[in-house]
Structures are given as C-alpha cells and as structure tokens.
Motif scaffolding. Structure first.
Motif, PDB file in Angstrom:
ATOM      1  N   ASN B  31      39.450 -13.698  11.363  1.00  0.00           N
ATOM      2  CA  ASN B  31      38.740 -14.875  11.872  1.00  0.00           C
ATOM      3  C   ASN B  31      39.585 -16.133  11.844  1.00  0.00           C
ATOM      4  O   ASN B  31      39.182 -17.158  12.394  1.00  0.00           O
ATOM      5  N   PHE B  32      40.757 -16.047  11.196  1.00  0.00           N
ATOM      6  CA  PHE B  32      41.653 -17.208  11.219  1.00  0.00           C
ATOM      7  C   PHE B  32      42.138 -17.490  12.632  1.00  0.00           C
ATOM      8  O   PHE B  32      42.571 -18.590  12.944  1.00  0.00           O
ATOM      9  N   ARG B  33      42.023 -16.465  13.494  1.00  0.00           N
ATOM     10  CA  ARG B  33      42.396 -16.696  14.900  1.00  0.00           C
ATOM     11  C   ARG B  33      41.344 -17.546  15.611  1.00  0.00           C
ATOM     12  O   ARG B  33      41.653 -18.269  16.552  1.00  0.00           O
ATOM     13  N   ILE B  34      40.099 -17.389  15.159  1.00  0.00           N
ATOM     14  CA  ILE B  34      39.018 -18.165  15.775  1.00  0.00           C
ATOM     15  C   ILE B  34      38.976 -19.577  15.186  1.00  0.00           C
ATOM     16  O   ILE B  34      38.727 -20.538  15.883  1.00  0.00           O
ATOM     17  N   PHE B  35      39.217 -19.659  13.869  1.00  0.00           N
ATOM     18  CA  PHE B  35      39.189 -20.966  13.192  1.00  0.00           C
ATOM     19  C   PHE B  35      40.521 -21.235  12.505  1.00  0.00           C
ATOM     20  O   PHE B  35      40.592 -21.268  11.271  1.00  0.00           O
ATOM     21  N   PRO B  36      41.592 -21.446  13.267  1.00  0.00           N
ATOM     22  CA  PRO B  36      42.902 -21.647  12.625  1.00  0.00           C
ATOM     23  C   PRO B  36      42.979 -22.911  11.774  1.00  0.00           C
ATOM     24  O   PRO B  36      43.513 -22.884  10.660  1.00  0.00           O
ATOM     25  N   THR B  37      42.408 -24.002  12.274  1.00  0.00           N
ATOM     26  CA  THR B  37      42.498 -25.267  11.522  1.00  0.00           C
ATOM     27  C   THR B  37      41.661 -25.204  10.249  1.00  0.00           C
ATOM     28  O   THR B  37      42.081 -25.711   9.203  1.00  0.00           O
ATOM     29  N   PHE B  38      40.497 -24.576  10.376  1.00  0.00           N
ATOM     30  CA  PHE B  38      39.651 -24.417   9.191  1.00  0.00           C
ATOM     31  C   PHE B  38      40.394 -23.578   8.143  1.00  0.00           C
ATOM     32  O   PHE B  38      40.371 -23.900   6.948  1.00  0.00           O
ATOM     33  N   SER B  39      41.064 -22.513   8.593  1.00  0.00           N
ATOM     34  CA  SER B  39      41.810 -21.657   7.671  1.00  0.00           C
ATOM     35  C   SER B  39      42.926 -22.445   6.994  1.00  0.00           C
ATOM     36  O   SER B  39      43.134 -22.318   5.781  1.00  0.00           O
ATOM     37  N   VAL B  40      43.609 -23.281   7.776  1.00  0.00           N
ATOM     38  CA  VAL B  40      44.691 -24.104   7.209  1.00  0.00           C
ATOM     39  C   VAL B  40      44.108 -25.075   6.172  1.00  0.00           C
ATOM     40  O   VAL B  40      44.684 -25.270   5.096  1.00  0.00           O
ATOM     41  N   TYR B  41      42.940 -25.625   6.497  1.00  0.00           N
ATOM     42  CA  TYR B  41      42.291 -26.559   5.562  1.00  0.00           C
ATOM     43  C   TYR B  41      41.995 -25.877   4.226  1.00  0.00           C
ATOM     44  O   TYR B  41      42.279 -26.431   3.160  1.00  0.00           O
ATOM     45  N   VAL B  42      41.438 -24.674   4.295  1.00  0.00           N
ATOM     46  CA  VAL B  42      41.114 -23.953   3.051  1.00  0.00           C
ATOM     47  C   VAL B  42      42.407 -23.637   2.287  1.00  0.00           C
ATOM     48  O   VAL B  42      42.476 -23.774   1.056  1.00  0.00           O
ATOM     49  N   CYS B  43      43.450 -23.233   3.024  1.00  0.00           N
ATOM     50  CA  CYS B  43      44.756 -22.959   2.404  1.00  0.00           C
ATOM     51  C   CYS B  43      45.294 -24.195   1.687  1.00  0.00           C
ATOM     52  O   CYS B  43      45.764 -24.116   0.552  1.00  0.00           O
ATOM     53  N   LEU B  44      45.197 -25.330   2.381  1.00  0.00           N
ATOM     54  CA  LEU B  44      45.702 -26.581   1.799  1.00  0.00           C
ATOM     55  C   LEU B  44      44.918 -26.962   0.552  1.00  0.00           C
ATOM     56  O   LEU B  44      45.489 -27.433  -0.431  1.00  0.00           O
ATOM     57  N   ASP B  45      43.613 -26.721   0.616  1.00  0.00           N
ATOM     58  CA  ASP B  45      42.785 -27.064  -0.536  1.00  0.00           C
ATOM     59  C   ASP B  45      43.157 -26.207  -1.748  1.00  0.00           C
ATOM     60  O   ASP B  45      43.212 -26.686  -2.883  1.00  0.00           O
ATOM     61  N   LEU B  46      43.411 -24.951  -1.461  1.00  0.00           N
ATOM     62  CA  LEU B  46      43.817 -24.043  -2.536  1.00  0.00           C
ATOM     63  C   LEU B  46      45.174 -24.473  -3.101  1.00  0.00           C
ATOM     64  O   LEU B  46      45.375 -24.483  -4.322  1.00  0.00           O
ATOM     65  N   SER B  47      46.073 -24.853  -2.207  1.00  0.00           N
ATOM     66  CA  SER B  47      47.399 -25.320  -2.645  1.00  0.00           C
ATOM     67  C   SER B  47      47.264 -26.584  -3.478  1.00  0.00           C
ATOM     68  O   SER B  47      47.989 -26.773  -4.465  1.00  0.00           O
ATOM     69  N   GLU B  48      46.314 -27.450  -3.072  1.00  0.00           N
ATOM     70  CA  GLU B  48      46.096 -28.691  -3.829  1.00  0.00           C
ATOM     71  C   GLU B  48      45.685 -28.372  -5.267  1.00  0.00           C
ATOM     72  O   GLU B  48      46.139 -29.014  -6.218  1.00  0.00           O
ATOM     73  N   SER B  49      44.830 -27.348  -5.400  1.00  0.00           N
ATOM     74  CA  SER B  49      44.400 -26.954  -6.745  1.00  0.00           C
ATOM     75  C   SER B  49      45.602 -26.582  -7.603  1.00  0.00           C
ATOM     76  O   SER B  49      45.690 -26.960  -8.772  1.00  0.00           O
ATOM     77  N   LEU B  50      46.529 -25.856  -6.997  1.00  0.00           N
ATOM     78  CA  LEU B  50      47.722 -25.413  -7.718  1.00  0.00           C
ATOM     79  C   LEU B  50      48.585 -26.621  -8.102  1.00  0.00           C
ATOM     80  O   LEU B  50      49.027 -26.742  -9.255  1.00  0.00           O
ATOM     81  N   VAL B  51      48.778 -27.515  -7.138  1.00  0.00           N
ATOM     82  CA  VAL B  51      49.602 -28.706  -7.383  1.00  0.00           C
ATOM     83  C   VAL B  51      48.975 -29.565  -8.480  1.00  0.00           C
ATOM     84  O   VAL B  51      49.654 -30.035  -9.407  1.00  0.00           O
ATOM     85  N   LEU B  52      47.653 -29.760  -8.391  1.00  0.00           N
ATOM     86  CA  LEU B  52      46.970 -30.582  -9.394  1.00  0.00           C
ATOM     87  C   LEU B  52      47.001 -29.918 -10.766  1.00  0.00           C
ATOM     88  O   LEU B  52      47.119 -30.603 -11.791  1.00  0.00           O
ATOM     89  N   PHE B  53      46.910 -28.607 -10.763  1.00  0.00           N
ATOM     90  CA  PHE B  53      46.957 -27.877 -12.036  1.00  0.00           C
ATOM     91  C   PHE B  53      48.273 -28.183 -12.752  1.00  0.00           C
ATOM     92  O   PHE B  53      48.295 -28.490 -13.945  1.00  0.00           O
ATOM     93  N   ILE B  54      49.354 -28.137 -11.958  1.00  0.00           N
ATOM     94  CA  ILE B  54      50.678 -28.426 -12.536  1.00  0.00           C
ATOM     95  C   ILE B  54      50.756 -29.893 -12.968  1.00  0.00           C
ATOM     96  O   ILE B  54      51.245 -30.209 -14.057  1.00  0.00           O
ATOM     97  N   ALA B  55      50.216 -30.778 -12.117  1.00  0.00           N
ATOM     98  CA  ALA B  55      50.267 -32.214 -12.432  1.00  0.00           C
ATOM     99  C   ALA B  55      49.452 -32.539 -13.686  1.00  0.00           C
ATOM    100  O   ALA B  55      49.879 -33.342 -14.522  1.00  0.00           O
ATOM    101  N   TYR B  56      48.298 -31.902 -13.823  1.00  0.00           N
ATOM    102  CA  TYR B  56      47.411 -32.198 -14.955  1.00  0.00           C
ATOM    103  C   TYR B  56      47.950 -31.639 -16.274  1.00  0.00           C
ATOM    104  O   TYR B  56      47.479 -32.026 -17.347  1.00  0.00           O
TER     105      TYR B  56
END
Lengths: 192, 261
Positions: B31-56
C-alpha cells in the motif's frame, strides 16, 4: 483568558462541530458516477400538477368562491388553499434541489469547470434557501401570494424543460461512455 | 531515560510498536504505492523516535535535546502536511474539474489559517515555534474539514479507509491546536501534561491509521468516466441563469407576501 485563547477555542469547537456534522450526515448512497445522470431521478416533477394548482390558487377563483359561499366557508377554503400553497412551494423546493443535484453531478464529472459559475450557483442556492424560508414563514402568518406562486411554477417549468433536454443528451453520452469503458475494460483511463 | 516519566515512556513505546505495525502492513500489502507520502511520513516519525532516543540519553532537558526535538518536529510537520495533501488528492483528484477548483481554495484557506495563527497572538519569543506549529495545525485541520465539506457538496463519497486516514490527521491536528493554546496560558503547570496528552493524541491517531491500513486492500485503480467539457459549458450558465431568475421570482413572491401581510 485572552482574546487569542478564546478565538482558538471557538475555532477548535467550530472545526469539531463541522467535522462531526459532515461525517454524521446521511451520506449519499454511492459516490457520484455517470449513472447518477438518469432521467428517472429527475423525472419526479411537481410541475406536472401545475394546471390544477394554478386553478386552485387563482385569485379569480377565490373571488368567485367569496361571491357564492358564506364568509366562514370561503375563509375555510382559503385556509386550505394556503396549505396547498405551502406544500406546493415545498414540492418546488424538492424540484429545485434535484436540479441542483444534477448540476453538481455534471460539475463533478466535467474535466473543466468555471469557478465563477460554481460560486454563483452556491450563492444562488443559499439565496433560494433563505427566501424559501422567509416565504414559508409569511405564508404561515396568513399571506396569500397565489399569483406569485403560480408564476414561480412557470419559472420551474421552463427550468425543467431545459434540464430534461440536457439530461437526455447526457443519457445518450452515458451509454456511449459505458460502451467505450467496457471495451477498454476499465484500464485506469479517464475517458473524456 | 533521565527526565522522562514512566507514562511518557509507555506511550512512546506503544507509538513505536504501532508505527512498526503500520509500516509492516504498508509494506506487505504494497500500500506504500498508493500512499507513498503517508508511508514516508510514518518512516520519518519512526526515525524521529530513534533520533530523540539517542538525544535524550544525554538528558531530556538539555539544550541539544531541545534543538534536536525542534528540528525533527519541523521536518515532521512538513511531511504531515504533504501526507494530508496526498489524502486530499485521493478523495477528489480523479474529478479533474472540481479538483482544479478545490485545491486552490484549500491552498488559499491553508495560507490564511497559517498567517492568522502566527500573526494573531502577541509576540513572545519563546512561543514562536508553538505558534508556527499551531498555524500549520490550524491549516491542516481546516483543510481536512473543507475537503469533506466539498466532498459532501459535490456528493463524492470517499473510501472508508481514506476517510479514516483523514480523521487521524484531523484529530491529531485539532489536539495539537488545543495543546499549544493551553500551553501558552498554563505554561508552568502544563508542560508535563502537555507532552503526555500530545503523545496520547498521536497514539490514538496511529491506531486509527493502523485500522485503516489493515482494512485497506489493494485498491484497484479507480476509473472515472468524465463528460465532455462542452456539456458543462452548455448547461452550467443556463442553470445559473435559471436559478437567478428563480430567485428573482421568489423575490416577487416575497414582495407579494409583504403586501398582503
């Protein structure tokens, strides 16, 4: 409490209200498609009863009744005719709505539309709704604008003739488009 | 992690699990083909969690953590805006004529919403970021509401799953507006609660999206057979003229009732 706090609070409440209203209104049966442009849907017109209604609402007819009938009985008839006028303009509103629906379907299925026409139609439909409401209130208060209601019917009749011609044209095109669509097996194309 | 209480850690963990599940469904069902931007958004949010985890790990209240969080939030806001644009496109873009009109109206209203949200409050430097964030949230929430109003007006019924995606975005945006507004007024007593509620609202949105994506089958490419442009150009002016005359006629009825009463 400051101004921006109150304004954002009102904005939030408004957004919630409108969103819930939009989601909970009874949705149309299905999404718009060419099948919506059918003669059956717009065929139920109250203009069919125009001659009878006009006769019943004619001021001369009413004057005749007042001449021949005792006062209280004539008043009773007038009251009943006012009720007829009310239900008639209510039926005209339904016709108006179905025509409006048809014009929206045409707009939805058109590859190009004019913003000015759309905004104009939106404004006119708001205007119609407001006036309709006001007229209903006045009719309920006892006014008897029978002649005016009759000319309103004439107006709707003309509108219907034009729209039915358009619908026939659309129905023909719809059949052509369906044939074309089935021959292409719906392969992700917009057939215009 | 120092500075984070258990409740926040729990909601954060739940959000990461929900995001992973969401991405898994998007990938497995393609379904990432149908909602590519939404998929990227979720990916970015997950990456943010990782980055913040390291920062915190260096401390929740440190300046470096705050800067990292602000930067990633900015990126996520833009990604969320683009994901909403994608949802709007899914609802209406196949109706080319009305879409050409609607996207301009949506863009204009979003611009007005952003400007008014940023300019309306009194300027205090510490609220520049929350104000900007709130402006974008107002724009996103308004855009979604207008989108559904337009869909209703033109009698377009969106797919239930696309509708759920929009509801998730709308809910999160509305909650963020409320959150940022309350934050400015109850700053000293509200910061902890603010982060709890914000994360909770996001978790609820994630669950709504998860349900939508779980139920989203591979959507066939919808075809919309359009009419020829001559039909509209022939009928629309005539209808408008008739409606105009009808309104004039109603005015006569109105005047007649005024005379009689």
């Amino acid at each position: 409490m400051t101004f921006d706090f109150i304004s954002f609070f009102i904005l939030g409440a408004l957004l919630i209200f409108v969103f819930v209203w939009v989601l909970h209104q009874p949705a149309p049966r299905k999404s718009v498609s060419k099948d919506d442009v059918s003669l059956e849907e717009s065929g139920s017109t109250h203009i069919t009863y125009l001659p009878q209604i006009r006769q019943a609402l004619a001021p001369t007819d009413l004057a005749y009744l007042y001449e021949r009938m005792p006062g209280p009985l004539a008043q009773k008839v007038q009251k009943q005719r006012r009720k007829i006028a009310l239900s008639y303009i209510s039926a005209l509103r339904n016709d108006f709505r179905s025509l409006l629906h048809l014009s929206r379907v045409i707009a939805t299925l058109s590859p190009e539309i004019a913003a000015a026409h759309e905004f104009e139609r939106f404004r006119l439909s708001l205007e119609f709704s407001w006036r309709y409401l006001m007229i209903r209130i006045r009719l309920r208060c006892g006014a008897t604008p029978f002649a005016a209601v009759g000319s309103l019917s004439d107006m709707m009749s003309g509108l219907h003739v034009r729209m039915e011609t358009a619908i026939r044209e659309l129905a023909k095109r719809s059949v052509l488009a369906s044939e074309l669509r089935s021959s292409l097996d719906g392969g992700g194309l917009d057939i215009t | 992690m120092a500075g984070l209480d258990k409740a926040v850690e729990f909601i954060w963990a739940m959000s990461i699990i929900a995001e992973l599940a969401l991405l898994t469904f998007l990938a497995i069902r393609k379904n990432f083909r149908i909602f590519p931007t939404f998929s990227v958004y979720v990916c970015l949010d997950l990456s943010e969690s990782l980055v913040l985890f390291i920062a915190y790990l260096k401390g929740y209240s440190s300046l470096a953590s705050w800067r990292t969080a602000s930067l990633t939030q900015g990126v996520l806001l833009i990604a969320r805006s683009l994901a909403i644009v994608e949802v709007c496109k899914h609802v209406l873009s196949r109706f080319r004529g009305i879409w050409a009109l609607i996207w301009r109206v949506l863009l204009a209203s979003a611009g007005v919403a952003i400007l008014s949200s940023i300019l309306a409050p009194k300027h205090r430097w510490q609220f520049v970021l929350p104000n900007a964030e709130r402006g974008l949230d107002v724009a996103m929430a308004t855009t979604i509401v207008l989108l559904f109003l337009f869909a209703k007006y033109y009698q377009v019924v969106p797919d239930a799953q696309v509708r759920s995606l929009a509801v998730g975005f709308w809910l999160y945006s509305c909650f963020s507006i409320l959150d940022n507004t309350l934050l400015q007024h109850l700053m000293y007593h509200y910061v902890a609660l603010w982060s709890h509620l914000n994360m909770l609202a996001f978790l609820v949105s994630l669950l709504i999206w998860l349900d939508a994506v779980y139920n989203l089958q591979t959507v066939p490419n919808k075809t919309t057979v359009l009419l020829s442009s001559e039909v509209y150009s022939a009928i629309s002016p005539a209808v408008n003229l008739d409606l105009h005359l009808l309104n004039q006629n109603l005015t006569q009825v109105w005047n007649a009732t005024a005379d009689k009463t």
